[in-house]
Design an enzyme around this catalytic site. Sequence first.
Site, short mmCIF file in Angstrom:
data_model
loop_
_atom_site.label_atom_id
_atom_site.label_comp_id
_atom_site.label_asym_id
_atom_site.label_seq_id
_atom_site.Cartn_x
_atom_site.Cartn_y
_atom_site.Cartn_z
N GLU A 93 45.34 48.08 36.07
CA GLU A 93 45.12 47.71 34.67
C GLU A 93 44.89 46.21 34.61
OE1 GLU A 93 48.11 49.54 35.13
OE2 GLU A 93 47.32 51.45 34.39
N TYR A 123 37.67 41.98 40.53
CA TYR A 123 37.74 43.42 40.78
C TYR A 123 36.34 44.04 40.82
CZ TYR A 123 42.67 42.70 39.60
OH TYR A 123 43.96 42.24 39.58
C1 LIG Z 1 42.82 36.65 39.13
C2 LIG Z 1 43.31 35.84 40.33
C3 LIG Z 1 44.25 36.73 41.17
C4 LIG Z 1 42.10 35.43 41.20
O1 LIG Z 1 42.60 34.78 42.36
P1 LIG Z 1 41.77 33.62 43.10
O2 LIG Z 1 42.48 33.29 44.35
O3 LIG Z 1 41.51 32.52 42.14
O4 LIG Z 1 40.42 34.39 43.39
P2 LIG Z 1 39.39 34.08 44.55
O5 LIG Z 1 39.32 32.61 44.82
O6 LIG Z 1 39.65 34.98 45.71
O7 LIG Z 1 38.06 34.45 43.81
C5 LIG Z 1 37.35 35.61 44.10
C6 LIG Z 1 36.37 35.84 42.98
O8 LIG Z 1 37.07 36.07 41.75
C7 LIG Z 1 36.32 35.54 40.67
N1 LIG Z 1 37.00 34.35 40.12
C8 LIG Z 1 38.13 33.76 40.58
N2 LIG Z 1 38.44 32.71 39.81
C9 LIG Z 1 37.49 32.63 38.87
C10 LIG Z 1 37.24 31.74 37.77
N3 LIG Z 1 38.02 30.69 37.52
N4 LIG Z 1 36.17 31.98 36.99
C11 LIG Z 1 35.34 33.01 37.23
N5 LIG Z 1 35.51 33.87 38.26
C12 LIG Z 1 36.57 33.68 39.06
C13 LIG Z 1 35.02 35.14 41.27
O9 LIG Z 1 34.19 36.25 41.37
C14 LIG Z 1 35.46 34.68 42.64
O10 LIG Z 1 34.49 34.52 43.57
P3 LIG Z 1 33.75 33.06 43.73
O11 LIG Z 1 34.84 32.01 43.78
O12 LIG Z 1 32.98 33.21 45.00
O13 LIG Z 1 32.89 32.93 42.52
C15 LIG Z 1 44.01 34.53 39.90
O14 LIG Z 1 43.18 33.86 38.99
C16 LIG Z 1 45.39 34.74 39.26
O15 LIG Z 1 46.38 34.90 39.96
N6 LIG Z 1 45.45 34.70 37.93
C17 LIG Z 1 46.74 34.78 37.22
C18 LIG Z 1 47.38 36.15 37.40
C19 LIG Z 1 46.43 37.26 37.04
O16 LIG Z 1 45.77 37.21 36.01
N7 LIG Z 1 46.37 38.30 37.91
C20 LIG Z 1 45.54 39.47 37.69
C21 LIG Z 1 46.26 40.43 36.82
S1 LIG Z 1 45.32 41.94 36.60
#
Ligand SMILES: CC(C)(COP(=O)(O)OP(=O)(O)OC[C@H]1O[C@@H](n2cnc3c(N)ncnc32)[C@H](O)[C@@H]1OP(=O)(O)O)[C@@H](O)C(=O)NCCC(=O)NCCS
Length: 163
Positions: free
Chosen positions: A111, A123
């Site tokens: 979710e 995702y």
């Molecule tokens: C969502 C989350 C897990 C992503 O983790 P992350 O380590 O930043 O992600 P990654 O660096 O592996 O990014 C992979 C891809 O995700 C997307 N992404 C990550 N951060 C992004 C941003 N700030 N804006 C847009 N896309 C983003 C992009 O597709 C990215 O690929 P790219 O960097 O080549 O464009 C992180 O932002 C987080 O922990 N957020 C707070 C908690 C949360 O919301 N968890 C998910 C609950 S469902």
Amino acid sequence: MSGVLLTDRYLTAMTEADLDEVAAVEKLAYEFPWSRGNFQDSLRNGYYGVCLRHVTGTLVGYCVLMPVVDEMHLLNLCVAPAAQRAGAGLALLREAVRITRAEKLDGMLLEVRPSNPRAIQLYERFGFTAIGRRKNYYPARHRAREDAIVMRLSFKESAHGAR
Ligand SMILES: CC(C)(COP(=O)(O)OP(=O)(O)OC[C@H]1O[C@@H](n2cnc3c(N)ncnc32)[C@H](O)[C@@H]1OP(=O)(O)O)[C@@H](O)C(=O)NCCC(=O)NCCS
């Protein structure tokens, strides 16, 4: 799984010894965080927890997975704010898929808040597709509620999970 090296980061199975740090990162990353007890209950229920640490030992992120019948439910995926946008989310998701495949389950379910485009983009990039919506699933500001988008990755229908 323990000790899988990703250049400067490594994955380990989450244990109770990780939970103070996990709960601290959780508070920084979410407006409505899980409590330490939520993580403890998950581990005690036998769910899978994975931690990603920097070689210095700093906790970068983690995920929690619950097997339900033939699917793995991704209950929590989180990267510390200071470490975001550097591939950690992708690395954790890859590990979650690896565990799910190793357990011979058919796919993954999660979710996500419609207000969380970063997570949705991550995702979708991985091959998850939206399959429905749960009304008023999450707490939101001002005592309101927010729907959840339900997303699924099926190993049977596509090859995306192998990424
Ligand atoms: C969502 C989350 C897990 C992503 O983790 P992350 O380590 O930043 O992600 P990654 O660096 O592996 O990014 C992979 C891809 O995700 C997307 N992404 C990550 N951060 C992004 C941003 N700030 N804006 C847009 N896309 C983003 C992009 O597709 C990215 O690929 P790219 O960097 O080549 O464009 C992180 O932002 C987080 O922990 N957020 C707070 C908690 C949360 O919301 N968890 C998910 C609950 S469902």
